[in-house]
Design a protein around this motif. Structure first.
Motif, PDB file in Angstrom:
ATOM      1  N   ASN A  69       0.954  -1.010  -0.425  1.00 39.64           N
ATOM      2  CA  ASN A  69      -0.484  -0.312   0.171  1.00 39.64           C
ATOM      3  C   ASN A  69       0.849   1.279  -0.075  1.00 39.64           C
ATOM      4  N   VAL A  70       1.240   1.835  -0.792  1.00 31.80           N
ATOM      5  CA  VAL A  70       2.012   3.558  -1.074  1.00 31.80           C
ATOM      6  C   VAL A  70       1.362   3.830  -0.472  1.00 31.80           C
ATOM      7  N   ILE A  71       0.189   4.434  -0.540  1.00 29.95           N
ATOM      8  CA  ILE A  71      -0.326   5.294   0.660  1.00 29.95           C
ATOM      9  C   ILE A  71      -0.170   4.940   2.039  1.00 29.95           C
ATOM     10  N   THR A  72       0.591   4.451   2.627  1.00 27.67           N
ATOM     11  CA  THR A  72       0.211   4.239   4.194  1.00 27.67           C
ATOM     12  C   THR A  72       2.176   3.643   4.128  1.00 27.67           C
ATOM     13  N   SER A  73       2.616   3.141   3.198  1.00 23.18           N
ATOM     14  CA  SER A  73       4.569   3.107   3.114  1.00 23.18           C
ATOM     15  C   SER A  73       4.484   4.511   3.478  1.00 23.18           C
ATOM     16  N   LYS A  74       6.309   4.798   3.812  1.00 23.56           N
ATOM     17  CA  LYS A  74       6.877   5.842   4.133  1.00 23.56           C
ATOM     18  C   LYS A  74       7.679   6.521   2.848  1.00 23.56           C
ATOM     19  N   LEU A  75       7.138   7.632   2.086  1.00 22.99           N
ATOM     20  CA  LEU A  75       8.048   7.883   1.271  1.00 22.99           C
ATOM     21  C   LEU A  75       8.498   8.704   0.975  1.00 22.99           C
ATOM     22  N   GLN A  76       9.088   9.950  -0.358  1.00 22.90           N
ATOM     23  CA  GLN A  76       9.274  11.159   0.079  1.00 22.90           C
ATOM     24  C   GLN A  76       8.088  11.326  -0.801  1.00 22.90           C
ATOM     25  N   PRO A  77       7.608  12.878  -0.083  1.00 25.79           N
ATOM     26  CA  PRO A  77       6.137  13.725  -0.767  1.00 25.79           C
ATOM     27  C   PRO A  77       6.427  14.410  -1.681  1.00 25.79           C
ATOM     28  N   GLY A  78       8.084  14.297  -1.959  1.00 26.62           N
ATOM     29  CA  GLY A  78       7.800  15.271  -3.585  1.00 26.62           C
ATOM     30  C   GLY A  78       7.449  16.623  -3.289  1.00 26.62           C
ATOM     31  N   SER A  79       6.910  16.708  -4.663  1.00 23.67           N
ATOM     32  CA  SER A  79       6.134  18.188  -4.802  1.00 23.67           C
ATOM     33  C   SER A  79       5.556  18.510  -3.579  1.00 23.67           C
ATOM     34  N   SER A  80       4.688  17.389  -3.021  1.00 21.34           N
ATOM     35  CA  SER A  80       3.301  17.952  -2.533  1.00 21.34           C
ATOM     36  C   SER A  80       3.415  18.670  -1.052  1.00 21.34           C
TER      37      SER A  80
ATOM     38  N   ARG B  45       7.652  24.395  -9.399  1.00 22.64           N
ATOM     39  CA  ARG B  45       9.226  24.993 -10.043  1.00 22.64           C
ATOM     40  C   ARG B  45      10.002  25.048  -8.246  1.00 22.64           C
ATOM     41  N   ASN B  46      11.030  24.181  -9.298  1.00 16.14           N
ATOM     42  CA  ASN B  46      11.552  24.012  -7.760  1.00 16.14           C
ATOM     43  C   ASN B  46      12.400  25.007  -7.634  1.00 16.14           C
ATOM     44  N   ILE B  47      13.048  25.826  -8.087  1.00 11.76           N
ATOM     45  CA  ILE B  47      14.332  27.413  -7.641  1.00 11.76           C
ATOM     46  C   ILE B  47      13.476  28.292  -6.771  1.00 11.76           C
ATOM     47  N   PRO B  48      12.362  28.192  -7.450  1.00 11.08           N
ATOM     48  CA  PRO B  48      10.997  29.582  -6.298  1.00 11.08           C
ATOM     49  C   PRO B  48      11.598  28.845  -4.753  1.00 11.08           C
ATOM     50  N   ALA B  49      10.930  27.454  -4.698  1.00 16.45           N
ATOM     51  CA  ALA B  49      10.741  26.465  -3.539  1.00 16.45           C
ATOM     52  C   ALA B  49      12.114  26.320  -2.684  1.00 16.45           C
ATOM     53  N   ILE B  50      13.259  26.489  -3.147  1.00 18.55           N
ATOM     54  CA  ILE B  50      14.333  26.213  -2.642  1.00 18.55           C
ATOM     55  C   ILE B  50      14.890  27.906  -2.199  1.00 18.55           C
ATOM     56  N   LYS B  51      13.999  28.904  -2.560  1.00 25.84           N
ATOM     57  CA  LYS B  51      14.646  30.250  -2.126  1.00 25.84           C
ATOM     58  C   LYS B  51      13.803  30.070  -0.967  1.00 25.84           C
TER      59      LYS B  51
ATOM     60  N   ASN C  26      19.265  14.673   9.054  1.00 27.23           N
ATOM     61  CA  ASN C  26      19.775  15.277   7.647  1.00 27.23           C
ATOM     62  C   ASN C  26      19.880  15.611   6.423  1.00 27.23           C
ATOM     63  N   TYR C  27      18.246  17.015   6.903  1.00 29.51           N
ATOM     64  CA  TYR C  27      17.893  17.279   6.131  1.00 29.51           C
ATOM     65  C   TYR C  27      19.030  18.177   4.972  1.00 29.51           C
ATOM     66  N   GLY C  28      17.873  18.736   3.786  1.00 28.58           N
ATOM     67  CA  GLY C  28      19.652  19.593   3.149  1.00 28.58           C
ATOM     68  C   GLY C  28      18.318  20.573   2.728  1.00 28.58           C
ATOM     69  N   ALA C  29      18.744  21.860   2.017  1.00 26.95           N
ATOM     70  CA  ALA C  29      17.279  22.724   1.285  1.00 26.95           C
ATOM     71  C   ALA C  29      16.772  21.732   0.264  1.00 26.95           C
ATOM     72  N   SER C  30      17.022  20.512   0.179  1.00 27.63           N
ATOM     73  CA  SER C  30      16.605  19.919  -1.284  1.00 27.63           C
ATOM     74  C   SER C  30      14.905  19.307  -0.285  1.00 27.63           C
ATOM     75  N   LEU C  31      15.031  19.371   1.612  1.00 26.01           N
ATOM     76  CA  LEU C  31      12.966  19.334   1.884  1.00 26.01           C
ATOM     77  C   LEU C  31      12.507  19.974   1.538  1.00 26.01           C
ATOM     78  N   ALA C  32      12.696  21.212   0.457  1.00 26.88           N
ATOM     79  CA  ALA C  32      11.547  22.343   0.223  1.00 26.88           C
ATOM     80  C   ALA C  32      11.775  21.993  -1.053  1.00 26.88           C
ATOM     81  N   LEU C  33      11.764  20.496  -1.737  1.00 25.62           N
ATOM     82  CA  LEU C  33      11.276  19.907  -2.805  1.00 25.62           C
ATOM     83  C   LEU C  33      10.749  18.493  -2.340  1.00 25.62           C
ATOM     84  N   GLY C  34      10.806  17.828  -0.799  1.00 24.54           N
ATOM     85  CA  GLY C  34       9.735  16.598  -0.530  1.00 24.54           C
ATOM     86  C   GLY C  34      11.172  15.710  -0.654  1.00 24.54           C
ATOM     87  N   THR C  35      12.711  15.720  -0.802  1.00 23.90           N
ATOM     88  CA  THR C  35      13.116  14.748  -0.943  1.00 23.90           C
ATOM     89  C   THR C  35      14.450  14.670  -0.477  1.00 23.90           C
TER      90      THR C  35
END
Length: 605
Positions: free
Chosen positions: A496-507, A562-568, A596-605
């Motif tokens: 069940n992908v819904i209940t699995s712990k996955l990267q949320p991505g752009s959401s 857009r990824n660049i504004p999200a990182i900003k 150990n998250y970094g700026a890419s956390l804003a992209l859900g990765t």
């Protein structure tokens, strides 16, 4: 002048006579004292015998009077529980009838030995109750304040699954009441039936998960063979399932059941992170054939033997000291190490093989505990043990296609209810369970997912998708599609992908935007530039389409993901801690500061 001399001269009384008198007096007093102590001990013993007898009468009249194992002869299987959608449409039947009864002689010894070794070590000798285990647990409870648990024998479990039902929320008094009855009936059953017959009843009665009851149907479902033909590996798996059919599901939680391989890639990515993957499925394991074969050889080359029949120590030789990940085990110059059976788990998982930047190790599952116990109790040899451990690497369970409406949802609800009310209450309670699901919306959701997967497969080679629809007012789940095809041949559809712990991505982007907008008092029309940029750490993110839109407002940036504004936006917050704390307030507890998250956390990765 001495006192003795005065006595001898004046009174002519000898010292010896005085001593003799004193000794006689002392001897008489000792006899009286000894008799009194003996009488007191006798009275105390008689007192406790009388009290014990009275207690036995009270316990018998209060708890045991009228109890009889004859109920087993007339035992009726419980009713089916039915799951419905919000409109009363039937989704799923959870029943106890899907079984084929088999005699003890038609059950593999590998299953019987695995069950006894894992669940009830002294089964063949105990009188239905593990007195040694109870005493040991009692001492642990007194010494350390631990809750007494794990002392139920196979016979007690049979009684609990037939004559006496354990309540999920029983009080201490109810628990004591049930335990006393359980012990009494288990003793009576052991006097009345052979140990083989009790095992036969138990293995035909219990649940093995996925609508499978009884050992014969379980063996057919998971291995496509009769219970009499199960090998050591299969026997250890089937003996593992009674502990938790849902928790150790061969389809949903294969890693918990048979273990998994851990692949570490020491080569860091652009952000300095090292990649670690679980390898469970045959496809995942076969993708690292060289490393997997190397690990198999390391394990296969080991030699093992017990120190003696009554010792808990085990000697393992042919150990490659350089392949051990830690210094937990002392290996002598002959390549041998001595350990207890209980540490065999740790030893196998300590073996690590490497190739370039990659390394591979094994993390044991429940079946490995059963195998370790079978080895300790001399049911199998060390060669049998090694072979069964390796057989679990990337094992593919047999899949029987059963058409269940909204399968991911009903199993999600079922697991929730089992945790809350107990497995027996749900599987045998004859309940009518009405859910929030709307079957019409569920069917539409399945159509949308299937259509999207076709599109994603051709564009991105993405062959799976999931969808959940929630009523914002109540939080009720209206539709849940956990994967494109629950019955897919590779078995991955049952995850069940819904209940699995996955990267949320752009959401995940809207949450970062909301913090930045609130903190910096900016709005949806505030301009932001979507241009190629290099951020701290030489981080150069790109957009999914490889293009840049230039000057746009925040609303457009978020709408077009857009990824660049999200990182900003990330750098306009106080950083990772503020984002993680904010998500915790919203209930997203799986985010932790130690990741150990970094700026890419804003992209859900």
């Amino acid at each position: 002048m001495s006192i003795n001399k005065d006595f001898n001269k004046g009174n002519k009384i000898s010292t010896n006579r005085l001593n003799t008198k004193f000794k006689k007096i002392k001897k008489v007093e000792k006899k009286k004292s000894t008799k009194s102590v003996i009488k007191m001990i006798i009275y105390i013993i008689l007192f406790f015998i009388i009290i014990g007898f009275i207690l036995l009468i009270v316990i018998y009249n209060k708890y045991l009077k009228g109890l009889s194992i004859e109920e087993l002869k007339n035992y009726q299987i419980a009713e089916t529980s039915i799951f419905y959608d919000r409109n009363g449409k039937e989704l799923y039947k959870y029943y106890v009838e899907n079984r084929t009864y088999v005699d003890y002689e038609k059950i593999s010894k590998n299953i019987v030995n695995g069950l006894v070794a894992g669940e009830d070590q002294r089964y063949w000798e105990n009188p239905g109750v593990d007195i040694v285990g109870l005493v040991r647990a009692g001492f642990r409870a007194i010494a350390g304040g631990e809750r007494i648990s794990g002392t139920s024998t196979i016979t007690q479990q049979l009684i609990r699954n037939t004559i006496i039902q354990k309540k999920s929320n029983e009080s201490l008094t109810e628990g004591i009441d049930r335990k006393i009855k359980e012990i009494f009936l288990s003793y009576q059953l052991t006097k009345s039936l052979s140990k083989e017959k009790i095992l036969e009843l138990y293995l035909n009665k219990i649940e093995f998960g996925h609508n499978t009851f009884g050992i014969e149907e379980a063996s057919k479902k998971f291995f496509n063979k009769s219970a009499k033909d199960a090998n050591i590996f299969e026997g250890s798996v089937l003996a593992s399932l009674p502990k938790g059919p849902s928790y150790y599901s061969p389809y949903n939680h294969q890693d918990r059941l048979v273990g998994y391989l851990i692949l570490d890639d020491e080569k860091a990515d652009e952000e300095g992170k090292k990649d670690t993957k679980k390898l469970v499925s045959p496809e995942e394991v076969n993708s690292q054939k060289e490393l997997v074969n190397s690990l198999k050889n390391k394990i296969s080359n080991l030699k093992g033997k017990g120190v003696s029949d009554d010792s808990d120590k085990y000697v393992i030789c042919n150990v490659d000291k350089t392949s051990l990940a830690t210094k937990e085990f002392d290996v002598d110059e002959k390549g041998c190490t001595v350990l207890t059976y209980s540490r065999l788990f740790n030893f196998i998982s300590d073996i690590k093989v490497k190739s370039g930047d990659k390394s591979l190790a094994y993390f044991p599952g429940r079946k490995d505990y059963i195998l370790q116990r079978m080895l300790e109790d001399k049911y199998i040899t060390f060669d049998d043990y090694k072979k069964a451990v390796i057989e679990g690497f990337g094992y593919k369970f047999n899949v029987v296609k059963e058409k269940i409406v909204a399968p991911h949802f009903v199993f999600y609800v079922r697991e929730y209810l089992e945790k809350k009310y107990g497995k027996d209450s749900i599987s045998m309670g004859g309940l009518k369970i009405y859910t929030t699901l709307d079957l019409d919306l569920q069917n539409k959701a399945q159509e949308i997912v299937s259509k999207q997967v076709k599109s994603n497969t051709s564009k991105f080679n993405a062959k799976n998708s999931a969808l959940v629809s929630i009523d914002n007012k109540t939080g009720g789940i209206l539709a849940m599609v956990g994967s494109n095809d629950y019955y897919s041949d590779d078995g991955k559809g049952q995850v069940n992908v819904i209940t699995s712990k996955l990267q949320p991505g752009s959401s995940f982007k809207p949450f970062v935007y909301s913090i930045a907008m609130q903190k910096n008092q900016i709005g949806t029309k505030t301009p932001v530039y979507d241009l190629e940029m290099t951020f701290p750490g030489n981080y150069k993110p790109k957009n999914f389409d490889g293009r840049f839109m230039g000057k746009i407002n925040i609303s457009t940036a978020l709408n077009h993901s857009r990824n660049i504004p999200a990182i900003k936006m990330f750098y306009m917050t106080s950083g990772v801690k503020e984002i993680v704390d904010f998500m915790h307030k919203l209930g997203a507890d799986s985010l932790t500061m130690d990741e150990n998250y970094g700026a890419s956390l804003a992209l859900g990765t």
